[in-house]
Structures are given as structure tokens and as C-alpha cells.
Motif scaffolding. Structure first.
Motif, PDB file in Angstrom:
ATOM      1  N   PRO A 261       0.810  -1.226   0.000  1.00  0.00           N
ATOM      2  CA  PRO A 261       0.000   0.000   0.000  1.00  0.00           C
ATOM      3  C   PRO A 261       0.842   1.275   0.000  1.00  0.00           C
ATOM      4  CG  PRO A 261      -0.899  -1.603   1.532  1.00  0.00           C
ATOM      5  CD  PRO A 261       0.421  -2.144   1.089  1.00  0.00           C
ATOM      6  N   ALA A 262       1.917   1.314   0.815  1.00  0.00           N
ATOM      7  CA  ALA A 262       2.767   2.508   0.860  1.00  0.00           C
ATOM      8  C   ALA A 262       3.537   2.689  -0.441  1.00  0.00           C
ATOM      9  CB  ALA A 262       3.734   2.422   2.039  1.00  0.00           C
TER      10      ALA A 262
ATOM     11  N   GLU B 136       2.376   1.779  -3.437  1.00  0.00           N
ATOM     12  CA  GLU B 136       1.386   2.275  -4.401  1.00  0.00           C
ATOM     13  C   GLU B 136       1.066   3.749  -4.168  1.00  0.00           C
ATOM     14  OE1 GLU B 136      -1.882  -0.374  -3.912  1.00  0.00           O
ATOM     15  OE2 GLU B 136      -0.908  -2.053  -4.958  1.00  0.00           O
ATOM     16  N   GLN B 137       1.189   4.220  -2.935  1.00  0.00           N
ATOM     17  CA  GLN B 137       0.941   5.629  -2.622  1.00  0.00           C
ATOM     18  C   GLN B 137       2.146   6.516  -2.926  1.00  0.00           C
ATOM     19  OE1 GLN B 137      -0.603   6.077   1.433  1.00  0.00           O
ATOM     20  NE2 GLN B 137      -1.572   4.073   1.242  1.00  0.00           N
TER      21      GLN B 137
ATOM     22  N   SER C  37       0.421   3.779   9.435  1.00  0.00           N
ATOM     23  CA  SER C  37      -0.382   2.954   8.541  1.00  0.00           C
ATOM     24  C   SER C  37       0.047   1.486   8.612  1.00  0.00           C
ATOM     25  CB  SER C  37      -0.272   3.468   7.107  1.00  0.00           C
ATOM     26  OG  SER C  37       1.015   3.262   6.582  1.00  0.00           O
TER      27      SER C  37
END
Length: 390
Positions: A351-352, A354-355, A381
Motif C-alpha cells: 500500500p505505501a 502504491e501511494q 499505517s
């Protein structure tokens, strides 16, 4: 699998006066301190740990020793030498082991610098905090600018070509120009290493209960950016959020922490982390915090609390340290030190990534430029899924 690096932390808990921002396990030496008895306790503690963790310590060399506090420079060089001698008798210290002692700029402590060098200390970390007398008073420090300047000069005169200066910014009512002036004076003294960090209001401190007038977030951010620029121009490479060093002068002891290496911890309130590759277990320990109780219990199981780090927490605990490093870490090292699979690590980080906050290129994990400014948010997160699975 190669052995992990091993360090030794030694906590000397007394100080002259507790600073209002300090949340460390430190205690004012009201009525004096029992240096000899505490040194005896440290040696018993070390002997007990070496026996208890024998299988974890086999075939491992100590790469660094760190005397922290409190104010370790309140202790005599004779006690420091005695502790180091006991450590060498029980643990193999590397021939080039980095041995650091924290010191305050008090004049009486400066006279001991040469004796510490003779005792085996090869690196000092001096708690300057500011070169502004008004700011030092607001921080509750007991030294002034002149003593701060003399401390750095005395360290070099005593033969310490490797020493750190601790400096803070975003101090009470500090301006951008005052922060720059502080840092410029530190740079002019040419220490090998500078720790430059923001004053924060930690829980259970006087400042947390009675907050002083601090610069707002935007001004503190400007101070940080200004400091990074000044240090870079002066040849100090930033390798961790608050650590800057001349070439080849990064702090080996703190790097071991940030790279999730192992360490023994002796002294009141000292923590330790030990890994066992054969069983893939990671254990953390903590010692009795109160010096009086510690001196009575040292060398027994009563002084020690311990727990095994759950598998679900290992990824977060690893990244809690590693993401502080400017260049990041290799995925291979992350897997080795956490005993997690590369797949598990990659899934946790996706997720990090992709961000646009983390990158994983050619097997190296690090923050992006944006992520470097938001490390706390990344960790928050990552901590949420770990807490949910615990």
C-alpha cells in the motif's frame, strides 16, 4: 546465515538535574550517587546476561559499546575502565569497536576527557543542545555557551578526533536566525558527527505538563530544511532523520539499532534485543528502572523482564528503525533480521509503495522524497494491520 552485529549498551542513570524535556530513565544525584556499588551491579548484571543468553551470543563479536544516561561523564574514568575491562573478559570486543560515552559540557567533566580516552573510550557524544545562554536556561541546562565551546575544544585536545555534538532546534521562542546561528557555531567546531533534532514535548515530562512557547509547525519545518542545507554544504551527510556525519564517521552503535541489529543492555532501565537464527526467535528484555532496586537485584532474574517478539510484530518493529535511514535497507537484510519471508514483507509494504511513499528497486527498500517527510504517517499505517492481527 551470518551472525548479526552485536552491541553493548550501558546505562548510567544519574544526572545533576533533570531537564524539563527529558523522558529518559535519569535521576538527579541528590545527596550523591553510589558509583562503586552501581559499578559492581553492572558487572554482576553483565555476567548474568552472558550466562543467560549464552546460546544467543556464541561466535559473536561486539562492534560497539555505548555509555548512555543520565550523565555518564559524572562517573570516574576508573569506573569506566573497570566496566570495559569486565566486558572484555566476558565478551569478544572487536579490535576496532566504537566505544562512546555521553558527556555534558560542565567544566569538571571536561577535565576527565583525557582519562576517559586512556580508559578505552574512543568517541564522545556531548550534549550541547544550544549555544545561546537564554535558550540553555529555558531548557534547564546547567552549562552556558562558553562551557559548550570549551567542551568541544577539550574533546579534541584530549585526542578525540571522533566526537558528536547534540543540538536541538524549535526551542522556546527560537527564531529561524537563532537556529541557524546555533548550527553554524556547531559546524565551526568541526565535530565528526552532529545530531540535530527538534525539541518535542514528551509525555511525563515537565514541559509536557507545562508547555513552553515553541515555534509553530511551519517555522519548525523551516528550521529543519535550513539545517539540512547548512549541514550538507558543510560536508555532513544525512544518513538518519536526525543524524549527520562527515565521511566514514556515522555512529556504528546507532546504525546497529536502526538496522535491527542485536544488543545487550545493562544498567537501570536498560533494554536489550537478541536474535537466534537457528530457532528464528527474537527476544526483548528490560531491566529494573529504579537505581536503588536495580543495585539490589542486579545479577538475578528479578532485575529482568523479557518477552518474545511475536511474528506479527516483527515487520513493523524492523521498519520502525529502518525507515529512519536515508538510504533505506536491502530487502535481503530485512528478511534475515526479521525472520519473515520476502513475500510477507513485500505484501505489507505494497500500500505505501502504491501511494508513492516507499520504493523497492533492485532489492532495496527506502522512502521516496515524499515518504521521507512523512515517516511517522507510514509507520502509523503499517502499525494498524499489525495491531489488528495481534
Amino acid at each position: 546465515m551470518r551472525n548479526f552485529p552485536l552491541s553493548l549498551y550501558i546505562h548510567l542513570p544519574w544526572c545533576v538535574r533533570k531537564c524539563p524535556y527529558c523522558d529518559f530513565n535519569s535521576h538527579p544525584a541528590v545527596g550523591g550517587m553510589d558509583e562503586h556499588r552501581y559499578t559492581d551491579a553492572l558487572i554482576r548484571d553483565l555476567q548474568h546476561d552472558c550466562a543467560r543468553w549464552e546460546t544467543y551470543l556464541q561466535h559473536r563479536e561486539v562492534i560497539s559499546v555505548f555509555f548512555g544516561g543520565g550523565t555518564p561523564s559524572l562517573f570516574s574514568a576508573e569506573s569506566v575502565e573497570r566496566i570495559l575491562r569486565a566486558a572484555r573478559q566476558r565478551l569478544p570486543l572487536a579490535g576496532d569497536a566504537e566505544i562512546t560515552l555521553e558527556a555534558n559540557p560542565g567544566a569538571s567533566e571536561q577535565t576527565r576527557f583525557a582519562a576517559y580516552r586512556e580508559a578505552g573510550v574512543n568517541r564522545l557524544s556531548i550534549g550541547i543542545q544550544s549555544f545561546d545562554d537564554d535558550k540553555l536556561r529555558s531548557l534547564g541546562r546547567i552549562h552556558g555557551r562558553d562551557e559548550a565551546m570549551h567542551a568541544a575544544q577539550a574533546a579534541r585536545a584530549a585526542g578525540f578526533d571522533n566526537f558528536n555534538l547534540d543540538l536541538m532546534y524549535a526551542l522556546p521562542e527560537q527564531t529561524l536566525a537563532e537556529a541557524a546561528n546555533d548550527l553554524t557555531q556547531a559546524i565551526d567546531l568541526q565535530p565528526a558527527h552532529i545530531s540535530y533534532y527538534q525539541l518535542t514535548l514528551e509525555p511525563d515530562t515537565h514541559f509536557h505538563r507545562h508547555p513552553p512557547p515553541l515555534p509553530d509547525h511551519d517555522l519548525a519545518w523551516d528550521m529543519q530544511l535550513q539545517g539540512e542545507e547548512l549541514l550538507e554544504k558543510a560536508g555532513y551527510g544525512q544518513y538518519e532523520i536526525s543524524a549527520y556525519a562527515q565521511p566514514d564517521r556515522r555512529c556504528r552503535h546507532n546504525l546497529n539499532y536502526w538496522q535491527f541489529g542485536d544488543y545487550l543492555g545493562i544498567g537501570a532501565g536498560a533494554h536489550a534485543k537478541l536474535s537466534h537464527p537457528a530457532t528464528q526467535k527474537i527476544r526483548r528484555t528490560a531491566k529494573q528502572r529504579l537505581p536503588i532496586k536495580y543495585m539490589h537485584q542486579a545479577g538475578t532474574a528479578d532485575a529482568l523482564s523479557e518477552h518474545e517478539v511475536p511474528t506479527a510484530d516483527r515487520g513493523f518493529e524492523y521498519l520502525l528503525n529502518a525507515l529512519r535511514l536515508k538510504r533505506g535497507v536491502s530487502l535481503e537484510q530485512a528478511v534475515q533480521h526479521s525472520f519473515l519471508s520476502a513475500e510477507a514483507f513485500t505484501a505489507m509494504l505494497q500500500p505505501a509503495i502504491e501511494q508513492g511513499l516507499l520504493s523497492l528497486d533492485d532489492g532495496r527498500l527506502c522512502t521516496t522524497d515524499t515518504g521521507w517527510r512523512h515517516v511517522d504517517s507510514i509507520l502509523a499505517s503499517l502499525q494498524e494491520p499489525a495491531a489488528q492481527s495481534a
